[in-house]
Design a protein around this motif. Structure first.
Motif, PDB file in Angstrom:
ATOM      1  N   ASN A 128      39.928  -1.188  18.235  1.00  0.00           N
ATOM      2  CA  ASN A 128      40.157  -1.399  19.671  1.00  0.00           C
ATOM      3  C   ASN A 128      38.953  -2.003  20.377  1.00  0.00           C
ATOM      4  N   GLU A 129      37.917  -2.364  19.607  1.00  0.00           N
ATOM      5  CA  GLU A 129      36.747  -3.016  20.171  1.00  0.00           C
ATOM      6  C   GLU A 129      36.420  -4.248  19.337  1.00  0.00           C
ATOM      7  N   ALA A 130      36.333  -5.375  19.981  1.00  0.00           N
ATOM      8  CA  ALA A 130      36.019  -6.601  19.248  1.00  0.00           C
ATOM      9  C   ALA A 130      34.637  -6.488  18.625  1.00  0.00           C
ATOM     10  N   GLY A 131      34.575  -6.808  17.347  1.00  0.00           N
ATOM     11  CA  GLY A 131      33.300  -6.721  16.650  1.00  0.00           C
ATOM     12  C   GLY A 131      33.113  -7.856  15.675  1.00  0.00           C
ATOM     13  N   ILE A 132      32.270  -7.625  14.677  1.00  0.00           N
ATOM     14  CA  ILE A 132      31.953  -8.668  13.707  1.00  0.00           C
ATOM     15  C   ILE A 132      32.296  -8.185  12.307  1.00  0.00           C
ATOM     16  N   ALA A 133      32.592  -9.168  11.440  1.00  0.00           N
ATOM     17  CA  ALA A 133      33.015  -8.840  10.074  1.00  0.00           C
ATOM     18  C   ALA A 133      31.926  -8.103   9.304  1.00  0.00           C
ATOM     19  N   ALA A 134      30.670  -8.472   9.544  1.00  0.00           N
ATOM     20  CA  ALA A 134      29.574  -7.861   8.806  1.00  0.00           C
ATOM     21  C   ALA A 134      29.468  -6.361   9.054  1.00  0.00           C
ATOM     22  N   LEU A 135      30.014  -5.904  10.195  1.00  0.00           N
ATOM     23  CA  LEU A 135      29.968  -4.481  10.535  1.00  0.00           C
ATOM     24  C   LEU A 135      31.372  -3.900  10.550  1.00  0.00           C
ATOM     25  N   ALA A 136      32.243  -4.453   9.669  1.00  0.00           N
ATOM     26  CA  ALA A 136      33.614  -3.945   9.509  1.00  0.00           C
ATOM     27  C   ALA A 136      34.377  -3.927  10.824  1.00  0.00           C
ATOM     28  N   GLY A 137      34.105  -4.935  11.671  1.00  0.00           N
ATOM     29  CA  GLY A 137      34.856  -5.071  12.908  1.00  0.00           C
ATOM     30  C   GLY A 137      34.304  -4.306  14.091  1.00  0.00           C
ATOM     31  N   CYS A 138      33.152  -3.665  13.946  1.00  0.00           N
ATOM     32  CA  CYS A 138      32.556  -2.924  15.066  1.00  0.00           C
ATOM     33  C   CYS A 138      31.563  -3.809  15.822  1.00  0.00           C
ATOM     34  N   PRO A 139      31.365  -3.520  17.130  1.00  0.00           N
ATOM     35  CA  PRO A 139      30.455  -4.351  17.934  1.00  0.00           C
ATOM     36  C   PRO A 139      28.989  -4.005  17.689  1.00  0.00           C
ATOM     37  N   ASP A 140      28.126  -4.954  18.022  1.00  0.00           N
ATOM     38  CA  ASP A 140      26.669  -4.786  17.917  1.00  0.00           C
ATOM     39  C   ASP A 140      26.061  -5.472  19.136  1.00  0.00           C
ATOM     40  N   ALA A 141      26.009  -4.717  20.244  1.00  0.00           N
ATOM     41  CA  ALA A 141      25.615  -5.298  21.530  1.00  0.00           C
ATOM     42  C   ALA A 141      24.214  -5.899  21.507  1.00  0.00           C
ATOM     43  N   ASP A 142      23.260  -5.256  20.799  1.00  0.00           N
ATOM     44  CA  ASP A 142      21.883  -5.754  20.813  1.00  0.00           C
ATOM     45  C   ASP A 142      21.567  -6.682  19.641  1.00  0.00           C
ATOM     46  N   GLY A 143      22.571  -6.905  18.788  1.00  0.00           N
ATOM     47  CA  GLY A 143      22.389  -7.866  17.702  1.00  0.00           C
ATOM     48  C   GLY A 143      21.366  -7.472  16.659  1.00  0.00           C
ATOM     49  N   ASP A 144      21.164  -6.172  16.475  1.00  0.00           N
ATOM     50  CA  ASP A 144      20.154  -5.743  15.501  1.00  0.00           C
ATOM     51  C   ASP A 144      20.756  -5.408  14.137  1.00  0.00           C
ATOM     52  N   GLY A 145      22.072  -5.701  13.983  1.00  0.00           N
ATOM     53  CA  GLY A 145      22.709  -5.462  12.692  1.00  0.00           C
ATOM     54  C   GLY A 145      23.163  -4.033  12.490  1.00  0.00           C
ATOM     55  N   ILE A 146      23.131  -3.221  13.554  1.00  0.00           N
ATOM     56  CA  ILE A 146      23.567  -1.826  13.471  1.00  0.00           C
ATOM     57  C   ILE A 146      24.695  -1.647  14.475  1.00  0.00           C
ATOM     58  N   ALA A 147      25.847  -1.174  13.974  1.00  0.00           N
ATOM     59  CA  ALA A 147      27.003  -0.996  14.847  1.00  0.00           C
ATOM     60  C   ALA A 147      26.658  -0.059  15.999  1.00  0.00           C
ATOM     61  N   ASP A 148      27.184  -0.385  17.182  1.00  0.00           N
ATOM     62  CA  ASP A 148      26.865   0.400  18.371  1.00  0.00           C
ATOM     63  C   ASP A 148      27.120   1.888  18.178  1.00  0.00           C
ATOM     64  N   GLY A 149      28.184   2.224  17.432  1.00  0.00           N
ATOM     65  CA  GLY A 149      28.504   3.633  17.217  1.00  0.00           C
ATOM     66  C   GLY A 149      27.450   4.388  16.444  1.00  0.00           C
ATOM     67  N   GLN A 150      26.662   3.682  15.632  1.00  0.00           N
ATOM     68  CA  GLN A 150      25.587   4.320  14.856  1.00  0.00           C
ATOM     69  C   GLN A 150      24.201   4.003  15.416  1.00  0.00           C
ATOM     70  N   ASP A 151      24.174   3.236  16.496  1.00  0.00           N
ATOM     71  CA  ASP A 151      22.903   2.771  17.073  1.00  0.00           C
ATOM     72  C   ASP A 151      22.486   3.707  18.210  1.00  0.00           C
ATOM     73  N   GLN A 152      21.356   4.396  18.033  1.00  0.00           N
ATOM     74  CA  GLN A 152      20.888   5.310  19.080  1.00  0.00           C
ATOM     75  C   GLN A 152      20.348   4.564  20.292  1.00  0.00           C
ATOM     76  N   CYS A 153      20.091   3.271  20.113  1.00  0.00           N
ATOM     77  CA  CYS A 153      19.655   2.429  21.242  1.00  0.00           C
ATOM     78  C   CYS A 153      20.513   1.163  21.219  1.00  0.00           C
ATOM     79  N   PRO A 154      21.808   1.267  21.595  1.00  0.00           N
ATOM     80  CA  PRO A 154      22.734   0.133  21.419  1.00  0.00           C
ATOM     81  C   PRO A 154      22.382  -1.094  22.246  1.00  0.00           C
ATOM     82  N   ASN A 155      21.559  -0.940  23.260  1.00  0.00           N
ATOM     83  CA  ASN A 155      21.204  -2.084  24.102  1.00  0.00           C
ATOM     84  C   ASN A 155      19.785  -2.596  23.860  1.00  0.00           C
ATOM     85  N   GLU A 156      19.120  -2.002  22.848  1.00  0.00           N
ATOM     86  CA  GLU A 156      17.780  -2.455  22.482  1.00  0.00           C
ATOM     87  C   GLU A 156      17.749  -2.667  20.969  1.00  0.00           C
ATOM     88  N   ALA A 157      17.372  -3.853  20.572  1.00  0.00           N
ATOM     89  CA  ALA A 157      17.336  -4.147  19.138  1.00  0.00           C
ATOM     90  C   ALA A 157      16.266  -3.311  18.452  1.00  0.00           C
TER      91      ALA A 157
END
Length: 457
Positions: free
Chosen positions: A269-298
């Protein structure tokens, strides 16, 4: 010969009705009925068969199409045929016909009956076409005016199919009599064809032969295979047969429109990228937002997606900074460097440490100096030092060596007792080996009785 002919007819009928192969084509059974025409003129038969009057003949195909003068036709249904498809374009069957002969060549006769029973082997030149030409051979038995004779038959014809089941047929065949008294003749046929007998196991209106999924009801567009979710992709090619999807997704839905099918999308239900199995990565650090403790800071994965801190602001990240709370230099792994000035100051203090005469105990008045030394050492928490003891030359060298070692260890133990790490300090005694002044004067000997604290480089 007569018995042989009868046996041949019976054998063909048995083949036609009892030994048919199992169904392997759509509509394998065919029934035909219509009218037949008997033409005995162009057979080059000059005999006076079966006590009939002599009749004029021509060559085999002379006046072949002279229906008005030579054809004998009953104005009703006068033949019926049944055949069974056995594969590779071949069918076998049987045909019965009746007629009444009035034109015997150019001779007119009255009330001469004609009956025939024939076995047939037919080959359809083109299969599964509307226009369906064929050749036919066979044999049978023909009765003319109640006198029978065996025949061998050969002919050609054409079917035209209006539908898969209904068509018409036109056919002509030459029937050659075995017996001398038999009547050689042409028989022309025209009638209606009905095909039937195809199997449709799943009841979807598509015969099993053409049904790619004969056990499951399906659609004609998919050769009889189903499309359970109605997305226009047959189940066999649909990766999600129970969920409507798109061709681009092989029949699967893509709820967030990110080009990754929901079944493969960890965040459908959230547009993402193939490299992260379809999950988003707002800060582009290669870590899905759901597992990223700082989703807005790389940040790196090792730090759970957060940037590494630099607590002391010395440009050396805390993870690499051996002195994370004290600003230092990159060259010294984030710790401050001991300069020559600091080293000089440290030894200026160390040389003022006083000991009881001939002993290793530190005098109380040296406490303030020790505090100053400790403060300097604490400013360089990763630096390691040697605590070096020296003496003058008064007394034996052996005693002086022992005394220097004891005084060096006494200072080391004091510093360790005040919190300096034991791994940072090494005690060494040099005795009288490294004087910094002459031992011939009192002032010189005073300078030589000293402790030094030197950086280990």
């Amino acid at each position: 010969m007569k018995h042989l002919s009868k046996f041949f007819v019976v054998a063909l009928l048995v083949l036609g009705f009892n030994n048919l192969q199992a169904q392997d084509e759509n509509n394998p059974w065919q029934v035909s009925f219509g009218v037949n025409a008997i033409d005995v003129y162009p057979t080059d038969d000059s005999s006076t068969s079966i006590n009939l009057p002599p009749y004029e003949t021509g060559t085999l195909f002379s006046e072949y199409f002279n229906a008005n003068d030579h054809w004998n036709i009953l104005p009703s249904i006068s033949y019926i045929a049944v055949s069974r498809y056995i594969g590779d374009g071949f069918s076998i069957g049987a045909r019965g016909s009746l007629n009444r002969i009035e034109n015997l060549g150019d001779v007119r006769v009255d009330d001469v009956s004609h009956f025939a029973v024939d076995g047939t082997i037919k080959y359809n030149i083109f299969q599964n076409t509307k226009l369906d030409p064929f050749v036919e051979v066979g044999g049978g038995y023909t009765w003319v005016d109640e006198i029978g004779a065996g025949t061998v038959n050969g002919g050609i014809g054409v079917n035209y199919w209006f539908t898969d089941n209904i068509g018409v047929v036109l056919q002509t065949q030459y029937k050659h009599a075995f017996e001398d008294y038999g009547v050689k003749h042409f028989q022309h046929l025209g009638g209606l064809n009905i095909r039937f007998g195809g199997t449709d196991t799943d009841g979807d209106g598509i015969y099993d032969r053409d049904d790619a999924c004969p056990e499951v009801a399906g659609l004609e567009a998919f050769n009889g295979c189903p499309d359970s979710d109605g997305d226009g992709i047959e189940d066999g090619k649909d990766s999600c047969p129970d969920q409507a999807g798109s061709k681009e997704m092989n029949g699967c839905p893509d709820s967030d429109g990110d080009g990754i099918a929901d079944k493969d999308d960890a965040c459908p239900n959230e547009a993402g990228i193939a490299a992260l199995a379809g999950c988003p990565d707002a800060d582009g650090d290669g870590i899905a937002d759901g597992q990223d403790q700082c989703p807005n800071e790389a940040g790196p994965a090792e730090n759970n997606g957060c940037p590494w801190p630099d607590s002391d602001g010395d440009t050396v990240l805390d993870k690499d900074d051996q002195c994370p709370q004290v600003a230092g230099t990159v060259a010294n792994n984030g710790c401050p460097e001991v300069t020559e000035e600091v080293q000089k100051q440290l030894n200026d203090y160390a040389r003022t440490i006083l000991f009881d005469t001939g002993k290793s105990s530190i005098k109380a008045e040296s406490t303030s100096v020790m505090v100053d030394i400790i403060q300097i050492l604490n400013e360089y928490p990763n630096a390691k030092f040697t605590v070096e003891g020296h003496t003058d030359s008064v007394g034996s060298a052996k005693l002086n060596q022992s005394l220097s070692e004891k005084r060096a260890n006494s200072v080391r133990d004091f510093l360790i007792g005040k919190g300096i790490g034991s791994d940072r300090l090494t005690a060494i005694g040099y005795g009288e080996e490294k004087p910094i002044a002459t031992n011939n004067t009192r002032a010189g000997r005073t300078q030589n009785r000293r402790v030094e604290i030197n950086l280990i480089k």
